[in-house]
Structure formats: C-alpha cells, structure tokens
Write a protein that holds these residues in place. Structure first.
Motif, PDB file in Angstrom:
ATOM      1  N   SER A 175       0.812  -1.209   0.000  1.00 54.48           N
ATOM      2  CA  SER A 175       0.000   0.000   0.000  1.00 54.48           C
ATOM      3  C   SER A 175       0.850   1.266   0.000  1.00 54.48           C
ATOM      4  N   HIS A 176       0.234   2.345  -0.498  1.00 52.79           N
ATOM      5  CA  HIS A 176       0.817   3.686  -0.478  1.00 52.79           C
ATOM      6  C   HIS A 176       2.179   3.736  -1.177  1.00 52.79           C
ATOM      7  N   TYR A 197      -3.040  -5.881   1.446  1.00 52.61           N
ATOM      8  CA  TYR A 197      -3.179  -4.426   1.520  1.00 52.61           C
ATOM      9  C   TYR A 197      -2.574  -3.808   0.261  1.00 52.61           C
ATOM     10  N   SER A 199      -3.869  -0.582  -0.851  1.00 56.06           N
ATOM     11  CA  SER A 199      -4.462   0.762  -0.845  1.00 56.06           C
ATOM     12  C   SER A 199      -3.476   1.811  -1.361  1.00 56.06           C
ATOM     13  N   LEU A 221      -7.876  -4.774   1.527  1.00 53.60           N
ATOM     14  CA  LEU A 221      -7.947  -3.317   1.410  1.00 53.60           C
ATOM     15  C   LEU A 221      -7.457  -2.905   0.021  1.00 53.60           C
ATOM     16  N   ASP A 223      -8.652   0.185  -1.367  1.00 60.20           N
ATOM     17  CA  ASP A 223      -9.167   1.545  -1.479  1.00 60.20           C
ATOM     18  C   ASP A 223      -8.147   2.507  -2.080  1.00 60.20           C
ATOM     19  N   SER A 224      -8.653   3.662  -2.520  1.00 64.10           N
ATOM     20  CA  SER A 224      -7.829   4.766  -3.027  1.00 64.10           C
ATOM     21  C   SER A 224      -6.970   4.343  -4.213  1.00 64.10           C
ATOM     22  N   ASN A 225      -7.643   3.742  -5.190  1.00 61.53           N
ATOM     23  CA  ASN A 225      -7.022   3.383  -6.459  1.00 61.53           C
ATOM     24  C   ASN A 225      -7.944   3.830  -7.583  1.00 61.53           C
ATOM     25  N   ASN A 245     -12.304  -2.947   2.226  1.00 64.68           N
ATOM     26  CA  ASN A 245     -12.357  -1.530   1.886  1.00 64.68           C
ATOM     27  C   ASN A 245     -12.136  -1.374   0.393  1.00 64.68           C
ATOM     28  N   ASN A 249     -12.581   4.431  -5.378  1.00 65.26           N
ATOM     29  CA  ASN A 249     -12.266   3.827  -6.661  1.00 65.26           C
ATOM     30  C   ASN A 249     -13.294   4.303  -7.682  1.00 65.26           C
TER      31      ASN A 249
END
Length: 259
Positions: A175-176, A197, A199, A221, A223-225, A245, A249
C-alpha cells in the motif's frame, strides 16, 4: 543510554572484530547511539547470527560488505536514520530468516540479489524512500510468509511472480506506493494469505474475479485506487473476511447480495 556519536565512540565495534566466536550483537533501543554506522561492523565474526541496531539514532549507510556476515539469521536496522541504497551484497546472507528495514531512510531500488535469500521468512522494508520496480527475483523467496513494502515510492506494475510465493500467509502489504496497471489474475494463487493491503496506489482495470480463490483472506484493502467495473461476486467465497475496503475507486454496478 549508552552513547556513541563519533569515530572514537564507535571504536568498540572495531574491537569486537577480534571476538571470533561472537554470535549475537544486540544494540537496539539506545537512542544515544548516533552518528554514522561504522564500516567495521561488516568485519564482525562470520559466526554472527543476530545483529540488531534498530530504534537508535544511527545514520549513514549500510556497509557495502555487510554480505560478509554469511551466517546471519536476523538483521534489524528498523527505526533508524540509516540511508543510501540497500547493498547488493545483502544477497550473500543466504541464512537470513528475518530482515527488518522498516522506518529508515533507505533509497534507490530494491536489489535483485535479495532474491538469493532463500531462507527468508519475513521481510519488512516499509516506511522508507525506496523507488523503482519491485524485482521479479522475489519469486525465489519460497519461505516468505510476510512481505511489507508499503509507504515507499515504488512504481511500475506488480510482478506476477510475486503471486507464486507458496507460503505467503501472514500478509502482503504494497500500500501507499505508485504501483500501476491492472491487478494480475494470478492474485488468486495466494490461497494461504490472511491479509492483502494494496491501498493508495494507481491500480486500474477490474478487480479480478479469482480473488475469490483467496478463501482464507481476513482483510482485503483495495481503497484509493482507480479500479473500475463491478465488485466481484466471487468475494462470497471468502467466508472469514472481517475487513473490506473498496472506497475511493471507480467501481460501478450493484453491491453483490452475497457481501
């Protein structure tokens, strides 16, 4: 509160190179250890099995000859200000089972030689400044149960080889970062994985249907893609899921009744 902050203060490391049967050197949690890590640390006994310098004020780079410690089984430099690149010689540590480089200032690319660490079970390299692509050589880490490369600056697509790790079970955290492209359908091979994960990246395309083959997942998780399309109905196969999560998206359609 042991102190070492200059070349003179770190002379004790050079002295320890005379201890030819030394197996463990544990120096973590001494915040008064500051200054650059001495290069002589790579000249410690080849019988060394445990070396930890984490949770201290140590800075500088990891000695390029760290691979000399061929019998090392545990190495931690977590929560330090160590910077520079991860030396390619780290691939010589063929007995290493636990490598912890989290919360450091390591930069540059992950050396492909890390794939030589055939005994590695846990690899933490999160919260750093690593960049470039994830090396496909990680597929050689057949004993890996946990991989955490989160919160770096990694980019490019995720290598399909990463989903061939046979015992990856605790978690995979990418993630990140700035990873992009579609999520490969090979993700369904992670049948033993408990947590995934992904995200805060740049993933696109649809969430693969066969993610439902990861039947022991407890946390997913994504999210935020920029995932699009519908939510896979196959998630109904993941009976033990307790955290899901998919927010932030571009998903469309309806929420499957099975969820």
């Amino acid at each position: 509160m042991l102190q070492a902050n200059d070349k003179e203060g770190w002379e004790f490391i050079t002295s320890l190179t005379n201890c030819s049967h030394l197996e463990q050197l544990v120096m973590h949690s001494n915040i008064a250890f500051t200054g650059r890590m001495p290069s002589s640390i790579a000249n410690l006994s080849k019988t060394m099995q445990i070396l930890t310098v984490g949770f201290s004020g140590i800075s500088g780079s990891l000695p390029s000859d760290i691979g000399n410690l061929v019998n090392l089984q545990t190495f931690s430099a977590a929560n330090t200000s160590i910077s520079g690149q991860i030396p390619g010689s780290i691939g010589k540590l063929g007995n290493l089972g636990w490598l912890n480089l989290r919360n450091t200032h390591f930069s540059g690319t992950i050396p492909s030689s890390i794939g030589n660490l055939s005994q590695l079970t846990k690899l933490y390299a999160n919260n750093g400044n690593l960049e470039g692509a994830i090396p496909s050589s990680l597929e050689e880490l057949k004993s890996l149960t946990l991989l955490d490369l989160s919160r770096n600056h990694l980019n490019g697509s995720i290598p399909k080889e990463l989903f061939k790790l046979p015992v990856l079970s605790i978690y995979l955290d990418l993630s990140h970062n700035s990873l992009s492209g579609p999520l490969p359908s090979e993700v369904g091979n992670l049948r033993n994985l408990n947590s995934l994960y992904l995200s805060g990246n740049l993933w696109t395309g649809e969430i693969p249907e066969n993610i439902g083959d990861c039947t022991v997942l407890q946390q997913l998780l994504l999210d935020s893609n920029s995932f699009q399309g519908s939510i896979p109905h196959t998630l109904k196969n993941v009976k033990g899921l307790n955290a899901l999560n998919l927010s932030m998206n571009k998903l469309s359609g309806t929420i499957p009744d099975a969820i």
